[in-house]
Design an enzyme around this catalytic site. Structure first.
Site, PDB file in Angstrom:
ATOM      1  N   HIS A   1       0.836  -1.205   0.000  1.00  0.00           N
ATOM      2  CA  HIS A   1       0.000   0.000   0.000  1.00  0.00           C
ATOM      3  C   HIS A   1       0.867   1.250   0.000  1.00  0.00           C
ATOM      4  O   HIS A   1       1.890   1.325   0.678  1.00  0.00           O
ATOM      5  CB  HIS A   1      -1.009  -0.009   1.148  1.00  0.00           C
ATOM      6  CG  HIS A   1      -0.471   0.128   2.533  1.00  0.00           C
ATOM      7  ND1 HIS A   1      -0.300   1.344   3.139  1.00  0.00           N
ATOM      8  CD2 HIS A   1      -0.090  -0.797   3.447  1.00  0.00           C
ATOM      9  CE1 HIS A   1       0.149   1.158   4.373  1.00  0.00           C
ATOM     10  NE2 HIS A   1       0.302  -0.128   4.586  1.00  0.00           N
TER      11      HIS A   1
ATOM     12  N   HIS B   1       3.347   3.794  12.890  1.00  0.00           N
ATOM     13  CA  HIS B   1       2.405   4.927  12.919  1.00  0.00           C
ATOM     14  C   HIS B   1       2.924   6.113  13.743  1.00  0.00           C
ATOM     15  O   HIS B   1       2.142   6.981  14.145  1.00  0.00           O
ATOM     16  CB  HIS B   1       0.994   4.503  13.385  1.00  0.00           C
ATOM     17  CG  HIS B   1       0.272   3.672  12.356  1.00  0.00           C
ATOM     18  ND1 HIS B   1      -1.067   3.408  12.411  1.00  0.00           N
ATOM     19  CD2 HIS B   1       0.718   3.063  11.233  1.00  0.00           C
ATOM     20  CE1 HIS B   1      -1.412   2.657  11.372  1.00  0.00           C
ATOM     21  NE2 HIS B   1      -0.330   2.435  10.649  1.00  0.00           N
TER      22      HIS B   1
ATOM     23  N   ASP C   1       4.177  -5.630   3.316  1.00  0.00           N
ATOM     24  CA  ASP C   1       3.878  -4.556   4.268  1.00  0.00           C
ATOM     25  C   ASP C   1       4.939  -4.553   5.375  1.00  0.00           C
ATOM     26  O   ASP C   1       5.877  -5.354   5.345  1.00  0.00           O
ATOM     27  CB  ASP C   1       2.474  -4.775   4.860  1.00  0.00           C
ATOM     28  CG  ASP C   1       1.784  -3.472   5.263  1.00  0.00           C
ATOM     29  OD1 ASP C   1       2.500  -2.509   5.647  1.00  0.00           O
ATOM     30  OD2 ASP C   1       0.552  -3.408   5.216  1.00  0.00           O
TER      31      ASP C   1
ATOM     32  N   GLU D   1      -5.344   1.528   2.283  1.00  0.00           N
ATOM     33  CA  GLU D   1      -5.160   0.365   3.167  1.00  0.00           C
ATOM     34  C   GLU D   1      -5.424   0.751   4.605  1.00  0.00           C
ATOM     35  O   GLU D   1      -6.043   0.012   5.366  1.00  0.00           O
ATOM     36  CB  GLU D   1      -3.731  -0.185   3.012  1.00  0.00           C
ATOM     37  CG  GLU D   1      -3.508  -1.528   3.701  1.00  0.00           C
ATOM     38  CD  GLU D   1      -3.023  -1.439   5.150  1.00  0.00           C
ATOM     39  OE1 GLU D   1      -2.928  -2.480   5.811  1.00  0.00           O
ATOM     40  OE2 GLU D   1      -2.745  -0.318   5.649  1.00  0.00           O
ATOM     41  N   GLU D   2      -4.938   1.932   4.980  1.00  0.00           N
ATOM     42  CA  GLU D   2      -4.993   2.362   6.387  1.00  0.00           C
ATOM     43  C   GLU D   2      -6.423   2.614   6.881  1.00  0.00           C
ATOM     44  O   GLU D   2      -6.646   2.739   8.073  1.00  0.00           O
ATOM     45  CB  GLU D   2      -4.145   3.621   6.587  1.00  0.00           C
ATOM     46  CG  GLU D   2      -2.649   3.427   6.338  1.00  0.00           C
ATOM     47  CD  GLU D   2      -1.945   2.586   7.410  1.00  0.00           C
ATOM     48  OE1 GLU D   2      -2.607   2.103   8.340  1.00  0.00           O
ATOM     49  OE2 GLU D   2      -0.724   2.408   7.281  1.00  0.00           O
TER      50      GLU D   2
ATOM     51  N   ASP E   1       5.833   2.477   6.818  1.00  0.00           N
ATOM     52  CA  ASP E   1       4.536   1.816   6.618  1.00  0.00           C
ATOM     53  C   ASP E   1       3.754   2.611   5.587  1.00  0.00           C
ATOM     54  O   ASP E   1       3.126   3.616   5.937  1.00  0.00           O
ATOM     55  CB  ASP E   1       3.792   1.752   7.960  1.00  0.00           C
ATOM     56  CG  ASP E   1       2.426   1.108   7.849  1.00  0.00           C
ATOM     57  OD1 ASP E   1       2.123   0.534   6.802  1.00  0.00           O
ATOM     58  OD2 ASP E   1       1.665   1.183   8.838  1.00  0.00           O
TER      59      ASP E   1
END
Ligand SMILES: [Zn+2]
Length: 333
Positions: free
Chosen positions: A62, A304, A217, A194-195, A164
């Site tokens: 992603h 994140h 990922d 994706e998130e 990410d």
């Protein structure tokens, strides 16, 4: 493709979920010379195909990231925002963020919540504007912003926001660049949204209708102080072969295939058993009549946050494993 330099460019490109235009253009420039055809679908997925007569294999990394979305401007010019994806408030506080149009802002917490546990709704953006009007000249409600932190090299590790999943995008690009002959019909998909719920991969997998699926990922590393062992992967020990995460139980054939290819080619790998968190594999494996699906991940600390940390050798191992899968002889399904 130079690994660190390319990664720095990828992580700096704007690509908050639903607003992946900037990062998609960058990836397209890098990917176009490496494939037979490149297309963008209605969801914004970038689909890069290397034609072959064998089984269809879909790799998915992603390109979107978590971020902030301007939701309300106060009369003094400060901006309240919502989060796009899972934005940890403690990580976002006192960071610098950048909107897609280049406008920067400081993230601050309201006085009454200082020193307490707080939520994204306790935070605000300071654009250095002295009125609502000035803020509204710079940004509009609904504009998205992302961490503006740079990408650093720390020993053999890299510290950066948005590893990410730009690290996964890079691993896929490196594999495409090194790819030799393959009888398989290969689809390298840079997915969107994706998130916020694996939305891009869902429609891409439906359209491609692959025989095999591989999500690329990052995966939370379990090697930090007081780690809770909700995962199994550690930095520097190689590509993490997905066995299970909360979105998918990998097809045993895929785990066996990856283990065998890794042994044959001397690629370091480790098994990834993750009790929290999912990947695009979650929607790929349940597409139509089902898809034989696995995952390859890069162990990453502090996911994140603006200081996501991963090992360069693991990114390289992931690229090598993706290449090996792409070149392997796969059974027609
Ligand atoms: Zn991810």
């Amino acid at each position: 493709m130079e690994l660190f330099e390319t990664l720095s460019r990828l992580t700096a490109a704007h690509g908050v979920s639903g607003r992946e235009g900037q990062v998609r253009e960058l990836i397209r420039t890098l990917a176009e010379p490496l494939c037979d055809e490149c297309s963008v679908d209605a969801m914004g997925n970038l689909i890069c195909r290397r034609r072959g007569t064998g089984p269809k294999v879909m790799f998915a990394a992603h390109m979107d990231s978590i971020g902030l979305i301007a939701a309300h401007v106060e009369k003094e010019g400060f901006v309240r925002f919502g989060s796009v994806g899972m934005l940890p408030a403690a990580a976002a506080c006192h960071q610098t963020v950048r909107f897609e149009n280049g406008v920067v802002a400081a993230v601050a917490v309201t006085k009454d919540k200082e020193g307490e546990r707080f939520k994204p709704s306790d935070l605000y953006l300071d654009l250095g504007a002295d009125s609502r009007e000035e803020t509204e000249r710079r940004i509009s409600l609904g504009d998205t912003a992302a961490y503006a932190a740079p990408t650093f090299l720390a020993g053999r590790c890299v510290i950066s926001p948005y590893l990410d999943d730009r690290a996964g995008c890079l691993a896929m690009l490196l594999a495409m660049e090194a790819l030799e002959r393959s009888g398989n019909d290969l689809y390298f998909v840079f997915t969107t949204q994706e998130e916020v719920g694996l939305r891009g991969a869902k429609t891409a997998a439906y359209a491609i209708d692959p025989d095999y699926g591989v999500a690329v990922d990052v995966t939370p590393a379990d090697d930090v102080p007081e780690a809770d062992h909700a995962g199994s992967s550690v930095l520097g020990k190689g590509a993490a072969v997905a066995v299970m995460n909360s979105s998918m139980i990998a097809h045993p054939e895929m785990v066996r295939l990856m283990d065998r290819l890794a042994a044959e080619r001397g690629i370091p790998v480790q098994h990834d058993v993750l009790q929290r968190g999912g990947t695009d594999a979650g929607v790929i494996h349940t597409t139509r009549m089902g898809v034989v699906t696995g995952g390859v991940s890069i162990p990453t600390r502090y996911i994140h946050t603006p200081t996501e940390t991963a090992h360069l050798d693991d990114i390289r191992a992931c690229a090598d494993l993706i290449k090996a899968i792409a070149e392997s002889e796969l059974k027609e399904i």
